[in-house]
Design a protein around this motif. Structure first.
Motif: not given
Length: 435
Positions: A110-115, A303-320
């Motif tokens: 997730f942090e890699a996608a954020r970066a 700390s300004r956002v709390h989304t709970g359990t997320v769609n993991f695969a969606a964030y993993l595909s952001l770099p692609a």
């Protein structure tokens, strides 16, 4: 549900007008297209915009419906076939590995996608937090903005997104602010739009916060955000920018907006899976946005956002998705989308009975533009027109409401849209204008 969608539902349903979609194989089971070749050497964005062979190769990266001519590509952006295949692979992996993956490996991924998102946005990693879309990002920024005192003024315009207008109005309950609205001039020009905001600032001496929509979803006008932001800063006014339709189709990065708070969408013009966006807070301004519902105060933007359990695969595909976006090049995308937009807009201006809501000024132009039948400004009128285009011409364009001048029909091509689809729209407009 926002007021616009309620109005459309009251007017009736488009579902009956739509032909049944044909079945299609999933990206996982279909052969992927060859990797997109690099942009031809020496090509400029304007010269590349008309290179049919290149854009046909781009279009081959996408699956698109043949049930209708799809001219509503502003709702969200289709994933390219390689991105969709990557997403399906990640979804299968997450489903298989479950909590073991989510707890042990996902935080680093997730942090890699954020970066990767921060690099594309042109900001530092600690200045963004990933969200589930621009709506969530802007709700966090607007509702959490804590520098308002009772009696301070907040400004929005008719071009702003419905849900964001709702949140600004909520500030009257939350912060005791006075919320005021302005309407953009029609026809709009660079100077009269800036003047509209300058006049609003002069009329409201207690103005402390302005919502600015970079590219609005109603008529596609590109707001001169940087100029307005600088003008506001000189008066001690903050701005929160909605760039849901700006980032990804315009050749810009977040610092170009000259704003300290920005909501971003990554599943519209970037083509990430639905459910990916970001909020930007300039370093040093995090304390001006409240932590999320009991989270500890501090300078960590997360700390300004709390989304709970997320769609993991969606964030993993952001770099692609970001990789393909970079391979095509945002300047090239912008030039191609401008060519497609101008192809129908310039022709439609010459059709008697058609009112085009778009500026000839390229500074104010995006992929999105709108039209209406002259004098037909109600939601019902434009819903009926949308239905007619589907039933009689197989063309899908979506009604939009909320402008001070009335409702309209929005047309949005994508980078995979062939020019012939815009020509068919023009032919249809000539017929519907006759009644």
């Amino acid at each position: 549900m926002n007021p616009q969608r309620r109005a459309l539902l009251r007017a009736g349903s488009l579902a009956a007008a739509l032909p049944l979609a044909v079945g299609a194989a999933s990206a996982a089971s279909a052969a992927l297209p060859p990797p997109l070749a690099p942009v031809p050497a020496g090509a400029t964005p304007d010269s590349l915009a008309g290179n049919q062979a290149y854009w046909q190769a781009v279009a081959a990266q996408y699956d698109s419906t043949d049930a209708v001519l799809q001219l509503d590509n502003a709702f969200w952006g289709s994933m390219a076939r390689p991105v969709l295949a990557h997403y399906e692979q990640q979804l299968a992996m997450v489903n298989r590995d479950n909590a073991w993956y989510a707890r042990m490996r996902f935080p680093a991924d997730f942090e890699a996608a954020r970066a990767a998102a921060a690099r594309a946005l042109g900001v530092a990693v600690d200045e963004i937090v990933l969200t589930r879309g621009a709506t969530e990002a802007l709700q966090v920024l607007i509702a959490g903005y804590n520098r308002l005192q009772p009696g301070d003024t907040v400004l929005h315009a008719d071009i702003d997104y419905d849900n964001m207008i709702t949140v600004t109005r909520w500030l009257q309950q939350r912060r005791g602010a006075e919320v005021v609205a302005i309407a953009m001039p029609e026809p709009f020009t660079h100077d009269n739009v800036i003047d509209a905001y300058a006049q609003a600032m002069a009329r409201h001496p207690k103005l402390k916060l302005i919502l600015l929509t970079h590219v609005n979803h109603r008529n596609g006008m590109v707001l001169p955000v940087a100029e307005i932001s600088r003008m506001a800063r000189e008066r001690g006014i903050d701005v929160i920018v909605d760039t849901a339709h700006g980032f990804g189709q315009l050749d810009m990065t977040i610092p170009d907006l000259q704003a300290d708070f920005v909501g971003i969408n990554l599943h519209k013009w970037i083509g990430a899976p639905v459910g990916v966006g970001a909020a930007y807070i300039k370093r040093g301004r995090v304390a001006d946005i409240d932590p999320w519902l009991g989270e500890k105060m501090g300078d960590d933007i997360r700390s300004r956002v709390h989304t709970g359990t997320v769609n993991f695969a969606a964030y993993l595909s952001l770099p692609a998705a970001l990789d393909l976006h970079a391979r095509i090049g945002v300047a090239n995308k912008q030039a191609r989308l401008r060519l497609l937009r101008n192809r129908w807009v310039e022709a439609a201006r010459g059709i008697a009975g058609i009112e085009v809501l778009a500026s000839p000024d390229p500074r104010l132009s995006s992929a999105i533009a709108s039209f209406r039948i002259k004098g037909k400004t109600s939601v019902a009128d434009n819903f009926a027109l949308s239905k007619k285009l589907v039933q009689q011409h197989g063309i899908f364009a979506v009604p939009r409401d909320g402008l001070a001048s009335g409702a309209c029909l929005r047309v949005t091509p994508a980078i995979f849209t062939p020019e012939s689809h815009l020509d068919k729209l023009v032919t249809a407009l000539r017929q519907v204008a006759k009644g």
